[in-house]
Design an enzyme around this catalytic site. Structure first.
Site, PDB file in Angstrom:
ATOM      1  N   GLY A 240     -13.006   4.506   1.818  1.00  6.93           N
ATOM      2  CA  GLY A 240     -12.166   5.129   3.398  1.00  6.93           C
ATOM      3  C   GLY A 240     -12.646   6.977   3.565  1.00  6.93           C
TER       4      GLY A 240
ATOM      5  CG  MET B 297      -1.549   6.294   4.957  1.00  5.08           C
ATOM      6  SD  MET B 297      -1.358   4.475   4.867  1.00  5.08           S
ATOM      7  CE  MET B 297       0.055   4.405   6.888  1.00  5.08           C
TER       8      MET B 297
ATOM      9  N   GLY C 164      -5.635   0.834  -7.158  1.00  4.95           N
ATOM     10  CA  GLY C 164      -4.331   0.198  -7.475  1.00  4.95           C
ATOM     11  C   GLY C 164      -3.230   1.151  -7.168  1.00  4.95           C
TER      12      GLY C 164
ATOM     13  CG  HIS D  75      -5.773   1.357  -0.679  1.00  6.09           C
ATOM     14  ND1 HIS D  75      -4.426   2.028  -1.649  1.00  6.09           N
ATOM     15  CD2 HIS D  75      -6.227   2.018  -1.736  1.00  6.09           C
ATOM     16  CE1 HIS D  75      -4.575   2.247  -2.170  1.00  6.09           C
ATOM     17  NE2 HIS D  75      -6.166   2.729  -2.398  1.00  6.09           N
TER      18      HIS D  75
ATOM     19  CG  HIS E 185      -1.933   3.327   0.443  1.00  5.99           C
ATOM     20  ND1 HIS E 185      -2.918   3.504   1.552  1.00  5.99           N
ATOM     21  CD2 HIS E 185      -2.404   4.641  -0.842  1.00  5.99           C
ATOM     22  CE1 HIS E 185      -3.931   4.444   1.194  1.00  5.99           C
ATOM     23  NE2 HIS E 185      -3.912   5.181  -0.128  1.00  5.99           N
TER      24      HIS E 185
ATOM     25  CB  SER F  56      -2.095   5.656  -4.356  1.00  4.83           C
ATOM     26  OG  SER F  56      -3.107   4.915  -4.290  1.00  4.83           O
ATOM     27  NE  ARG F  57      -4.166  12.114  -6.932  1.00  3.96           N
ATOM     28  CZ  ARG F  57      -4.738  12.557  -7.619  1.00  3.96           C
ATOM     29  NH1 ARG F  57      -3.441  12.396  -8.919  1.00  3.96           N
ATOM     30  NH2 ARG F  57      -5.679  11.980  -8.174  1.00  3.96           N
TER      31      ARG F  57
ATOM     32  CD  GLN G  65     -11.875   8.169 -10.498  1.00  2.44           C
ATOM     33  OE1 GLN G  65     -12.136   6.826 -10.731  1.00  2.44           O
ATOM     34  NE2 GLN G  65     -11.535   8.538  -8.879  1.00  2.44           N
TER      35      GLN G  65
HETATM   36  O1  PAF Z   1     -10.486   6.627  -4.471  1.00  2.00           O
HETATM   37  C1  PAF Z   1     -10.156   5.810  -5.451  1.00  2.00           C
HETATM   38  O2  PAF Z   1      -9.506   5.257  -5.316  1.00  2.00           O
HETATM   39  C2  PAF Z   1     -11.533   6.298  -6.591  1.00  2.00           C
HETATM   40  O3  PAF Z   1     -12.344   7.005  -6.469  1.00  2.00           O
HETATM   41  C3  PAF Z   1     -12.669   4.966  -6.801  1.00  2.00           C
HETATM   42  C4  PAF Z   1     -13.454   4.836  -5.545  1.00  2.00           C
HETATM   43  C5  PAF Z   1     -11.021   3.112  -7.080  1.00  2.00           C
HETATM   44  C6  PAF Z   1     -13.044   5.096  -7.926  1.00  2.00           C
HETATM   45  O4  PAF Z   1     -12.645   4.655  -9.176  1.00  2.00           O
END
Ligand code: PAF
Length: 284
Positions: free
Chosen positions: A149, A186, A33, A39, A36, A188-189, A63
């Site tokens: 990506g 780009m 989610g 994605h 940006h 999300s962080r 993760q």
């Molecule tokens: O790259 C990510 O956003 C995450 O590591 C992924 C591939 C969605 C797995 O949770």
């Protein structure tokens, strides 16, 4: 067009089975989610290459090795769905923790070797969490194709290896990193950076680009590192987890551009860990 939001694996499987029976190919774009343009470029590629497209949104607790990082991770489902409207994707899969990891869940997918270095060496268990959730997302979505990506290049290679080793029947497609105007990759962080930190963060790419050029002119990493580290510190970066040249395929550490490689960096800016990598072709 608003895509249907699917919250259970049963519903997703039912949809996917209908598509498969009709002979349609399914592309999946796994995300956490906070979408940006990076994605969205994956979604655009998935639309070009597949008959049906599923975007998954799941902030995967397995993760994250730091509970605070998990807690602070941006969650913007409503906004994300709105951003996806113009792509007319076929489903947005937003499972909750119980859908992904029901009581008694006891399996971990681990890819060896590729995960010992770079982010794997700094984030214990991170790639086990990624490989486990991605395996589940691949099987739940019955995907033929999956889009990742190159910004997370190590993740891309880990997922490729895992899909191949486990015969998952999914073609993993790597897509180029999308950058802000000042070069910052780009992520999300980036949303977690203050305005001041954000304006300084692009130094990471500037330094890497200059190092890439110097490597192309035949210089070695040892000669470049002191100045690069000093420039990052002057720009406000704190700890540098790594700044390394590694081969594309096996991620073997090298010191000169003697094989097709990438320059990888992870560094902390005002409490936010930023990663990036650039292509470094072999000097012939
Ligand atoms: O790259 C990510 O956003 C995450 O590591 C992924 C591939 C969605 C797995 O949770």
């Amino acid at each position: 067009m608003t895509a249907p939001i699917v919250r259970t694996r049963a519903e997703l499987r039912e949809m996917a089975q209908l598509w498969r029976r009709a002979g349609e190919t399914i592309g999946v774009v796994p995300t956490m989610g906070a979408l940006h343009d990076g994605h969205l470029s994956l979604v655009a590629r998935a639309k070009e290459m597949s008959d049906r497209v599923i975007v998954t949104i799941f902030v995967n607790p397995k993760q994250f090795n730091n509970p605070e990082d998990l807690e602070n991770y941006p969650r913007t489902e409503h906004e994300d769905a709105r951003k996806l409207e113009r792509f007319a994707v076929d489903a947005i899969y937003v499972p909750d923790g119980a859908q992904m990891y029901p009581d008694g869940f006891a399996t971990t997918v681990r890819v060896e070797g590729l995960t010992d270095v770079l982010c794997g060496a700094h984030r214990a268990g991170h790639f086990d969490g990624v490989a486990t959730v991605v395996t589940k997302l691949f099987t739940q979505s019955s995907a033929d194709l999956a889009f990742f990506g190159e910004k997370d290049f190590q993740q891309l290679q880990v997922v490729r290896r895992m899909a191949r080793d486990l015969d998952l029947g999914v073609d993993v497609v790597g897509c180029p990193t999308i950058r802000e105007i000042d070069g910052l990759a780009m992520s999300s962080r980036n949303l977690l950076l203050s305005d001041q930190a954000r304006s300084r963060a692009s130094a990471l790419f500037d330094v890497m680009e200059d190092m890439g050029e110097a490597l192309q002119s035949g210089q070695a990493m040892d000669a470049l590192l002191p100045a690069a580290q000093a420039r990052l510190a002057a720009a406000g970066f704190g700890d540098i987890d790594y700044l390394e040249l590694r081969t594309n395929d096996t991620l073997r550490l090298i010191h000169r551009a003697e094989a097709p490689a990438r320059l990888f960096a992870a560094a902390w800016m005002a409490g936010v860990r930023l990663i990036d990598n650039i292509d470094v072709p072999a000097v012939t």
